[in-house]
Enzyme design. Structure first.
Site, PDB file in Angstrom:
ATOM      1  CB  SER A  37      -0.931   0.005   1.218  1.00  0.00           C
ATOM      2  OG  SER A  37      -1.865  -1.048   1.154  1.00  0.00           O
ATOM      3  CG  HIS A  55      -2.341   4.268   3.590  1.00  0.00           C
ATOM      4  ND1 HIS A  55      -2.849   3.958   4.833  1.00  0.00           N
ATOM      5  CD2 HIS A  55      -2.160   3.097   2.943  1.00  0.00           C
ATOM      6  CE1 HIS A  55      -2.963   2.644   4.939  1.00  0.00           C
ATOM      7  NE2 HIS A  55      -2.560   2.090   3.812  1.00  0.00           N
ATOM      8  NE  ARG A  57       1.873   6.353   8.122  1.00  0.00           N
ATOM      9  CZ  ARG A  57       1.771   5.134   8.667  1.00  0.00           C
ATOM     10  NH1 ARG A  57       0.624   4.741   9.158  1.00  0.00           N
ATOM     11  NH2 ARG A  57       2.801   4.336   8.704  1.00  0.00           N
TER      12      ARG A  57
END
Length: 210
Positions: A15, A41, A38
């Site tokens: 990922s 994601h 982050r």
């Protein structure tokens, strides 16, 4: 059924490798890039990298604050719940005043939302602010700063929606009140992005990248 990955470690690694390979991260300082990774994601949209507005010192300022015991203020319980406590310094407090018993009366007196009124209960001095839901919370925070409230160490602003979200974030990006910030321009946002940004700070504070 088509085959699918089942190994948690492999999913995690793939990922983040995908985000780093596909997102345009070159314009970010290295520490801010980790926050961007982050946030991307958390929402699955690499294209938002181009919509992130930031102060170059936002990560540095927030990490320094966390390492000296500054609290994190969240505008809603979803942001607070999404923060991974073990990633933050042991002394860090995560505070959300939305459900404080004083908030409904404040909202009525101010003629505003509970989310905005809850901001009046924040001790902003040197704190890390994470907003992932309510545009009125961000607007109220900026009003308080204009009124002389102490500056936070950092504002991580991801309010979402069709009324006030884009406008509140534009106000922050254009007039940040001498406060380091990270925000996503436009209507997109959400609690997951705000808490992901805080989690990235925790990882950086511990000296690692995951």
């Amino acid at each position: 059924m088509r085959p699918y990955e089942k190994d948690p470690a492999a999913i995690y690694a793939a990922s983040f490798a995908t985000v780093r390979a596909e997102a345009a991260l070159d314009r970010f300082p290295q520490d801010v890039a980790e926050l961007a990774v982050r946030v991307i994601h958390a929402c699955g949209m690499v294209e938002i990298a181009d919509r992130l507005a930031f102060a170059t010192d936002v990560a540095h300022s927030a990490i320094a604050a966390l390492q000296t015991g500054a609290p994190v203020y969240a505008d809603c319980e979803m942001v607070a719940s999404g923060i991974t406590r073990r990633l933050l310094p042991e002394a860090t407090e995560i505070r959300c005043t939305l459900n404080d018993p004083r908030t409904p009366d404040l909202a009525r007196d101010l003629g505003t939302t509970r989310s905005a009124a809850a901001v009046d209960l924040w001790d902003t001095d040197g704190a890390v602010i994470a907003i992932g839901n309510a545009p009125t919370a961000l607007f109220r925070l900026l009003e308080r700063l204009d009124g002389g409230a102490a500056r936070p160490a950092a504002i991580l602003a991801f309010p979402v929606g069709f009324v006030g979200a884009a406008e509140s974030k534009a106000e922050l990006a254009e007039r940040p009140r001498q406060t380091p910030f990270l925000t996503l321009r436009g209507r997109r946002g959400g609690s997951a992005m705000a808490s992901a940004a805080v989690n990235a700070l925790g990882i950086l504070s511990a000296g690692g990248v995951q």
